[in-house]
Design a protein around this motif. Sequence first.
Motif, mmCIF file in Angstrom:
data_model
loop_
_atom_site.group_PDB
_atom_site.id
_atom_site.type_symbol
_atom_site.label_atom_id
_atom_site.label_comp_id
_atom_site.label_asym_id
_atom_site.label_seq_id
_atom_site.Cartn_x
_atom_site.Cartn_y
_atom_site.Cartn_z
ATOM 1 N N MET A 253 0.287 -55.719 13.390
ATOM 2 C CA MET A 253 1.708 -56.089 13.371
ATOM 3 C C MET A 253 2.407 -55.402 14.540
ATOM 4 S SD MET A 253 4.225 -57.403 11.116
ATOM 5 C CE MET A 253 6.020 -57.347 11.098
ATOM 6 N N PHE B 10 6.247 -54.842 16.206
ATOM 7 C CA PHE B 10 7.651 -54.946 15.813
ATOM 8 C C PHE B 10 8.557 -55.088 17.030
ATOM 9 C CE2 PHE B 10 5.392 -52.549 12.614
ATOM 10 C CZ PHE B 10 5.892 -53.011 11.415
ATOM 11 N N ASN C 283 8.438 -49.191 16.956
ATOM 12 C CA ASN C 283 8.047 -48.317 15.842
ATOM 13 C C ASN C 283 6.823 -47.474 16.141
ATOM 14 O OD1 ASN C 283 10.174 -49.402 14.499
ATOM 15 N ND2 ASN C 283 8.978 -50.644 13.089
ATOM 16 N N LEU C 284 6.732 -46.988 17.376
ATOM 17 C CA LEU C 284 5.685 -45.997 17.653
ATOM 18 C C LEU C 284 6.034 -44.714 16.917
ATOM 19 C CD1 LEU C 284 4.976 -46.417 21.462
ATOM 20 C CD2 LEU C 284 3.613 -47.203 19.528
ATOM 21 N N PHE C 285 5.012 -43.886 16.647
ATOM 22 C CA PHE C 285 5.261 -42.620 15.977
ATOM 23 C C PHE C 285 5.690 -41.595 17.028
ATOM 24 C CE2 PHE C 285 1.643 -44.524 13.407
ATOM 25 C CZ PHE C 285 2.517 -45.179 12.546
ATOM 26 N N PRO C 286 6.967 -41.185 17.009
ATOM 27 C CA PRO C 286 7.498 -40.383 18.118
ATOM 28 C C PRO C 286 6.918 -38.973 18.191
ATOM 29 C CG PRO C 286 9.129 -40.579 16.368
ATOM 30 C CD PRO C 286 7.983 -41.467 15.980
ATOM 31 N N HIS C 287 6.329 -38.492 17.087
ATOM 32 C CA HIS C 287 5.811 -37.126 17.084
ATOM 33 C C HIS C 287 4.362 -37.077 17.554
ATOM 34 C CE1 HIS C 287 4.561 -38.919 13.354
ATOM 35 N NE2 HIS C 287 3.791 -37.897 13.038
ATOM 36 N N LEU C 288 3.807 -38.226 17.899
ATOM 37 C CA LEU C 288 2.405 -38.273 18.332
ATOM 38 C C LEU C 288 2.323 -38.819 19.762
ATOM 39 C CD1 LEU C 288 0.795 -39.835 15.113
ATOM 40 C CD2 LEU C 288 0.970 -37.414 15.718
ATOM 41 N N ILE D 73 -4.590 -42.306 14.833
ATOM 42 C CA ILE D 73 -4.302 -41.747 13.505
ATOM 43 C C ILE D 73 -4.727 -42.689 12.373
ATOM 44 C CG2 ILE D 73 -1.859 -42.519 13.467
ATOM 45 C CD1 ILE D 73 -1.442 -39.696 11.980
ATOM 46 N N ALA D 74 -4.425 -43.981 12.522
ATOM 47 C CA ALA D 74 -4.819 -44.899 11.441
ATOM 48 C C ALA D 74 -6.328 -45.158 11.462
ATOM 49 C CB ALA D 74 -4.056 -46.211 11.552
ATOM 50 N N ARG E 8 -7.520 -41.934 9.629
ATOM 51 C CA ARG E 8 -7.090 -41.739 8.243
ATOM 52 C C ARG E 8 -7.382 -42.948 7.361
ATOM 53 N NH1 ARG E 8 -7.027 -36.533 8.518
ATOM 54 N NH2 ARG E 8 -5.476 -35.680 9.946
ATOM 55 N N VAL E 9 -7.382 -44.133 7.967
ATOM 56 C CA VAL E 9 -7.570 -45.332 7.156
ATOM 57 C C VAL E 9 -9.005 -45.846 7.263
ATOM 58 C CG1 VAL E 9 -6.823 -47.710 6.787
ATOM 59 C CG2 VAL E 9 -5.134 -45.958 7.382
ATOM 60 N N ARG F 243 -2.153 -50.096 19.639
ATOM 61 C CA ARG F 243 -2.323 -49.432 18.338
ATOM 62 C C ARG F 243 -2.823 -50.422 17.292
ATOM 63 N NH1 ARG F 243 2.899 -46.798 15.477
ATOM 64 N NH2 ARG F 243 3.534 -48.987 15.429
ATOM 65 N N ALA F 244 -2.205 -51.607 17.292
ATOM 66 C CA ALA F 244 -2.643 -52.634 16.344
ATOM 67 C C ALA F 244 -4.070 -53.074 16.653
ATOM 68 C CB ALA F 244 -1.686 -53.825 16.392
ATOM 69 N N GLN G 197 9.301 -46.626 10.658
ATOM 70 C CA GLN G 197 8.151 -45.735 10.735
ATOM 71 C C GLN G 197 7.205 -45.960 9.553
ATOM 72 O OE1 GLN G 197 7.342 -43.325 13.187
ATOM 73 N NE2 GLN G 197 8.781 -44.622 14.281
ATOM 74 N N MET H 168 -2.084 -47.831 5.917
ATOM 75 C CA MET H 168 -1.937 -46.541 5.241
ATOM 76 C C MET H 168 -1.325 -46.747 3.863
ATOM 77 S SD MET H 168 -0.594 -43.831 8.072
ATOM 78 C CE MET H 168 -1.208 -43.834 9.751
ATOM 79 N N ARG I 192 10.950 -32.001 11.650
ATOM 80 C CA ARG I 192 11.647 -31.776 12.908
ATOM 81 C C ARG I 192 13.142 -31.884 12.728
ATOM 82 N NH1 ARG I 192 7.729 -33.401 17.572
ATOM 83 N NH2 ARG I 192 6.010 -32.466 16.441
#
Lengths: 277, 261
Positions: A96, A98, A102-107, A115-116, A119-120, A164-165, B158, B167, B183
């Motif tokens: 998906m 967007f 909607n990227l993960f800003p802390h990574l 990450i997915a 973890r997934v 990422r997708a 997010q 997830m 944060r």
Amino acid sequence: MKSDKAPDTPAPSDQAIEVRDLRKSFGDLQVLKGIDLTVGRGDVVCVIGPSGSGKSTLLRCVNLLEEPTSGTVTVAGTEVTDPDVDIDRVRRRIGMVFQSFNLFPHLTALENLTIAQRRVLRRGKEEAERIARANLARVGLVGKERSYPAQLSGGQQQRVAIARALSMDPELMLFDEPTSALDPELVGDVLAVMRSLAREGMTMLVVTHEMSFAREVADRVVFMDDGVIVEEGTPERVVGDPQHERTRLFLARVLDPAAAEMGEVPDTGPHEKRADR
Amino acid sequence: MTMSRRRRARLFRGVQYAVLLIAIAVLALVADWGTLRQAFFDVEIAKALFPEVITTALVNTAYYTLLGFGFGLGLGIVLALMRLSTVPPYRWIAIAYIEFFRGIPSLLVFIALGFGVPLAFEVALDMDITVMLSLGLVGAAYMAETIRAGILAVPKGQTEAARSLGMSPGRAMVSIVMPQAFRIVLPPLTNELILLTKDSSLVYLLGLSLGQFELANFGRDALNEHKSLTPILIAGLLYLVITLPLGHLVRRLEARTAKAR
């Protein structure tokens, strides 16, 4: 409204996406009023239509980000609207993208891609990173592995989001107005990535205002208005020779910037008009 | 007679400075500086306080504070998640807890745990545990609300992106939402740490042995011994040694957050 489907529709189980009589209401507001849509494997289908027509909601119902009010959605043979289906498992197979990235800003970019996977899909660190690097290369972002999203341009962020997708090896990809939040000069890079994906045979359902992209890349174009599919068919037919008045009206507004100035403007940014000039 | 705006402003400012100077002059004349200096800053007494005031009192204050903060943070996270739960009873419990412990004085909690529990249940709680619970139970109520606000401040997109990657809700919370929420709440959590540092002075109620003295208790003990306010002043200054850098850190973090947005 009858939607004109391709005559050589294969058996349902062979389809990437099967939507049957899909309805969705938010409170009293009926956003989708009975949608039937089929996307075959390897097809690129573009959904166009004015804002508020329900096209984004339709897309979000495919991976159940929105829970349909009624009707069925089947993705690659799995009925996602079945309450007993493990939706997390189905979503792994659906990429998906967007409008707002909607990227993960802390990574970092690389971590966004791993990450997915880790973890997934439970891939090991090395394997995940190898796949992530390959996908960053695929979208033309070699050397940006260590960058955080905030350090990237909008176009770069959206390409990271596509990578990422892709890193989850999806069977199909959903794009929700992927270029609408971008500055006009950055749209081209994202569309180029999407074009090459289409060429590689990826199944894609794309909500977009980019008429030139739809005309050039789509196997089929679906025009939606007011919660229904008004017409669908090849780009030549729907964009080139629309049968319905509503479609003609919409296309006139989108394709002719002068008309767009005269009130009743559809939700098209300036860049779409530019892209079509 | 009319006055220009500029002249009037100048006159007004002059009056304010004049009042200030007069006040300072009166204070300087009236105050008995010799007595004051002896009461608040007797160098001999101040010297006698070191090094214990640092090695015991300051260290214990920091230790008690961190005990309470650690426990409070853990409980605060649990309460915040309960507060956001889709299961109504969890929300009710969390709301009741938060409202209760935010509404009562910390002093009361110290009395209850320090004296009430040992009397009622005939168990002597370990000092560290008593302190940890007393400080943490109240701190958790405040931190829960802060953390909840932080979680809600993470954009919905997010979670949607995380879920779209397959997830589970829990995994999305732990890997994607929580790190971003922390944060956001780092500045208010640091403020909470400052408040807890000051609240740790309530430990003196519990009747500590010499080695357990923290700053307030140490100051009070030395006050009795030396009949001077100097120990209290020293203790106060040492609280500032902890809280001022933390306050500075909060402002730095806030500025960084503002820039990142």
